[in-house]
Design a protein around this motif. Structure first.
Motif, PDB file in Angstrom:
ATOM      1  N   ILE A 285     -49.402  -1.753 -21.838  1.00 16.23           N
ATOM      2  CA  ILE A 285     -49.391  -3.042 -21.920  1.00 16.23           C
ATOM      3  C   ILE A 285     -50.247  -4.307 -23.075  1.00 16.23           C
ATOM      4  O   ILE A 285     -51.234  -3.651 -22.949  1.00 16.23           O
ATOM      5  N   GLY A 286     -49.334  -5.034 -23.676  1.00 14.96           N
ATOM      6  CA  GLY A 286     -50.785  -5.259 -24.808  1.00 14.96           C
ATOM      7  C   GLY A 286     -51.568  -6.715 -24.314  1.00 14.96           C
ATOM      8  O   GLY A 286     -50.600  -7.556 -23.496  1.00 14.96           O
ATOM      9  N   ARG A 287     -52.758  -6.613 -24.324  1.00 21.84           N
ATOM     10  CA  ARG A 287     -53.456  -7.591 -24.065  1.00 21.84           C
ATOM     11  C   ARG A 287     -54.669  -8.164 -24.892  1.00 21.84           C
ATOM     12  O   ARG A 287     -55.102  -9.044 -24.563  1.00 21.84           O
ATOM     13  N   GLY A 288     -53.999  -7.619 -26.311  1.00 24.93           N
ATOM     14  CA  GLY A 288     -54.816  -8.048 -27.483  1.00 24.93           C
ATOM     15  C   GLY A 288     -54.321  -8.601 -28.786  1.00 24.93           C
ATOM     16  O   GLY A 288     -54.211  -6.775 -29.108  1.00 24.93           O
ATOM     17  N   ILE A 289     -55.132  -8.761 -29.855  1.00 24.14           N
ATOM     18  CA  ILE A 289     -54.358  -8.288 -30.985  1.00 24.14           C
ATOM     19  C   ILE A 289     -55.532  -9.034 -32.465  1.00 24.14           C
ATOM     20  O   ILE A 289     -56.846  -9.524 -31.460  1.00 24.14           O
ATOM     21  N   LEU A 290     -55.702  -8.451 -33.178  1.00 23.36           N
ATOM     22  CA  LEU A 290     -56.707  -8.322 -34.249  1.00 23.36           C
ATOM     23  C   LEU A 290     -55.642  -9.111 -35.565  1.00 23.36           C
ATOM     24  O   LEU A 290     -55.262  -7.927 -36.596  1.00 23.36           O
ATOM     25  N   LEU A 291     -56.080 -10.282 -35.969  1.00 21.64           N
ATOM     26  CA  LEU A 291     -55.361 -10.520 -37.212  1.00 21.64           C
ATOM     27  C   LEU A 291     -56.114 -10.107 -38.434  1.00 21.64           C
ATOM     28  O   LEU A 291     -57.134 -10.210 -38.157  1.00 21.64           O
ATOM     29  N   ASP A 292     -54.420 -10.450 -39.324  1.00 18.36           N
ATOM     30  CA  ASP A 292     -55.641 -10.468 -40.306  1.00 18.36           C
ATOM     31  C   ASP A 292     -56.783 -11.625 -40.992  1.00 18.36           C
ATOM     32  O   ASP A 292     -56.124 -12.907 -40.029  1.00 18.36           O
ATOM     33  N   PRO A 293     -57.803 -11.497 -41.657  1.00 15.60           N
ATOM     34  CA  PRO A 293     -58.386 -12.780 -41.217  1.00 15.60           C
ATOM     35  C   PRO A 293     -57.981 -14.388 -42.245  1.00 15.60           C
ATOM     36  O   PRO A 293     -57.922 -15.499 -42.607  1.00 15.60           O
TER      37      PRO A 293
ATOM     38  N   VAL B 190     -53.169  -4.213 -32.328  1.00 13.40           N
ATOM     39  CA  VAL B 190     -52.988  -4.564 -30.320  1.00 13.40           C
ATOM     40  C   VAL B 190     -53.435  -3.440 -29.811  1.00 13.40           C
ATOM     41  O   VAL B 190     -53.491  -2.608 -30.285  1.00 13.40           O
ATOM     42  N   PHE B 191     -54.001  -4.204 -29.152  1.00 11.74           N
ATOM     43  CA  PHE B 191     -54.547  -3.803 -28.573  1.00 11.74           C
ATOM     44  C   PHE B 191     -54.201  -3.500 -26.708  1.00 11.74           C
ATOM     45  O   PHE B 191     -53.519  -4.565 -25.845  1.00 11.74           O
ATOM     46  N   VAL B 192     -54.281  -2.446 -26.420  1.00  9.85           N
ATOM     47  CA  VAL B 192     -53.335  -2.227 -25.100  1.00  9.85           C
ATOM     48  C   VAL B 192     -53.690  -1.911 -23.974  1.00  9.85           C
ATOM     49  O   VAL B 192     -54.571  -1.055 -24.451  1.00  9.85           O
ATOM     50  N   GLU B 193     -53.021  -2.127 -23.162  1.00 10.27           N
ATOM     51  CA  GLU B 193     -53.867  -0.993 -21.655  1.00 10.27           C
ATOM     52  C   GLU B 193     -52.673  -0.432 -21.121  1.00 10.27           C
ATOM     53  O   GLU B 193     -51.881  -0.773 -21.375  1.00 10.27           O
ATOM     54  N   PRO B 194     -52.848   1.365 -21.232  1.00 10.52           N
ATOM     55  CA  PRO B 194     -52.029   1.891 -20.922  1.00 10.52           C
ATOM     56  C   PRO B 194     -52.260   1.705 -19.075  1.00 10.52           C
ATOM     57  O   PRO B 194     -52.471   1.635 -18.776  1.00 10.52           O
TER      58      PRO B 194
END
Length: 460
Positions: A251-259, A279-283
């Motif tokens: 499940i997607g929980r967060g992201i890291l965008l290009d500055p 993309v930060f995901v929770e297994p």
């Protein structure tokens, strides 16, 4: 099978071709031959006639190594299969369908029957299945259950995934982020790929390549999306102990965008101009330990608890082949830059083998493909995932409402696959004979097994 034999023998330090087959280790083969045959291959029991039929379906110019014929090693495997696996147990009871009196039980058996079902039986089945299509209002009512869909073709997956992901995002009142993966010309063997200096493919090529199925683009789709709670599945095993296992859900929980990315809050959908960094995901399977999370946070300080970072990367080179020249080329060798995650809302029937649809909200897209070809195993696999006919739902009707011609064509396509393939019938009859012989040869063990089953049923 012969490769498994040789590997086990090497591991057990056995030599020769005699009594040390499989290194004298007990080997059990299990499975359902009525489901899919091996991908891009033919079944173990298939003879050269079946292999020649497969070869005739290959496009012109297919290299000899991609064609199927029985090699000496394969023939050894076939001999092993027929000579040594002669103690057979045939399971008769369905473990998914809750009752043999349920309509689903009879309808599923249409596609594993040794004799072709009558046209009337198939007509009744198609009419009943078509009535399972949900309306737009009904789909909206299912939204809190996070509906997912299984498709028979990859061509409709992207559209279905976007539709259901949008439905999920609206239900949880989240905004969708959408971005295109970046397709570049492959620098060639021995040359390092650098995104900043890589040459992008022309827009015409990129637009076509964006619609290719992820399996043909090294598992990174052309169009990707994110919102908090978005469903994905992993495409590799880079952190198996932490739950990052191929095809496992997350499940997607967060992201890291290009500055450099700038938001436009007035837009209901945020179309990114720059590629997402991670993309930060929770297994959903496995646990990200505190120590592992601490180490990952050294690189990704904003990594949420119990999550893994999935960073953007380049694929291996893949070929996009066009029947007509595209920008003066028939073949483009491409590297794609994107997030290595599969969309989690729309999958193919191959993905659902072994699954059970009882727990989650699953719908199916079972329309006859444009080429008019249905596969018996595909329909059987999908239909046998549910537990009762009342659970069956289609994402759309099998034919346009009121179109009698399309209805007749659909029924005809389903009637063609309403029985097992001849070579599979022969193999199943052989295995059934072996199963009956095994009951006689191992009558004491068989009786103990029957008694244990009866006791388990009585206790439950």
């Amino acid at each position: 099978l012969n490769n498994i034999n040789l590997a086990v023998k090497r591991a057990k330090h056995c030599h020769g071709q005699g009594p040390d087959w499989f290194g004298n280790v007990h080997v059990i083969l299990c499975g359902d031959l009525c489901q899919h045959a091996p991908v891009k291959a033919v079944p173990l029991y298939a003879d050269n006639t079946v292999r020649q039929q497969y070869n005739r379906t290959r496009p012109a110019g297919t290299p000899p190594q991609a064609m199927h014929s029985i090699s000496a090693r394969e023939q050894a495997g076939i001999n092993l299969y027929r000579l040594f696996f002669d103690r057979v147990v045939f399971l008769q009871q369905s473990q998914r369908i809750r009752s043999e009196t349920d309509l689903l039980y009879a309808n599923v058996r249409i596609f594993i029957s040794m004799e072709r079902a009558t046209l009337q039986v198939v007509t009744d089945f198609c009419d009943a299945l078509n009535a399972c299509a949900v309306t737009a209002a009904q789909l909206q009512e299912l939204a809190p259950l996070i509906p997912r869909v299984v498709c028979l073709r990859n061509e409709v997956r992207m559209h279905m995934n976007l539709r259901l992901a949008t439905l999920h995002a609206r239900t949880v009142h989240e905004r969708i982020l959408v971005w295109r993966s970046i397709d570049c010309k492959s620098p060639g063997r021995g040359h390092k790929f650098e995104l900043q200096s890589a040459e992008r493919v022309p827009k015409r090529v990129a637009d076509v390549v964006a619609t290719m199925k992820p399996e043909d683009t090294n598992h990174i789709g052309g169009l990707q999306l994110y919102f908090p709670g978005c469903r994905y599945s992993f495409v590799d095993n880079v952190a198996a102990v932490l739950g990052n296992v191929n095809n496992a859900e997350c499940i997607g929980r967060g992201i890291l965008l290009d500055p450099r990315e700038q938001d436009d809050p007035s837009s209901s959908v945020w179309y990114l101009k720059y590629p997402l960094l991670a993309v930060f995901v929770e297994p959903l399977e496995g646990t990200v330990t505190e120590s592992a999370h601490h180490q990952l946070q050294l690189v990704y300080p904003n990594l949420p608890p119990e999550c893994l970072p999935v960073a953007a990367r380049a694929t291996e080179s893949f070929a996009a082949i066009f029947p007509e020249p595209m920008e003066e080329r028939h073949t483009w060798n491409i590297k794609r830059w994107g997030i290595p995650l599969h969309d989690g809302y729309a999958v193919t029937d191959f993905y659902t083998e072994g699954m059970n649809f009882r727990k989650d909200c699953w719908l199916a897209h079972l329309c006859v493909p444009p080429d008019g070809i249905l596969k018996r195993a595909s329909v059987f696999v999908v239909m046998s995932r549910w537990g009762a006919w009342a659970d069956v739902k289609l994402i759309c009707p099998l034919w346009p409402p009121g179109d009698s011609v399309a209805r007749a064509q659909c029924i005809e396509a389903y009637h063609k696959i309403a029985c097992l393939e001849p070579e599979l019938v022969v193999e199943l009859n052989r295995l059934r004979r072996l199963a009956e012989d095994a009951k006689v040869q191992n009558c004491e063990q068989w009786q103990r097994a029957v008694q244990a089953t009866q006791l388990e049923v009585a206790v439950s």
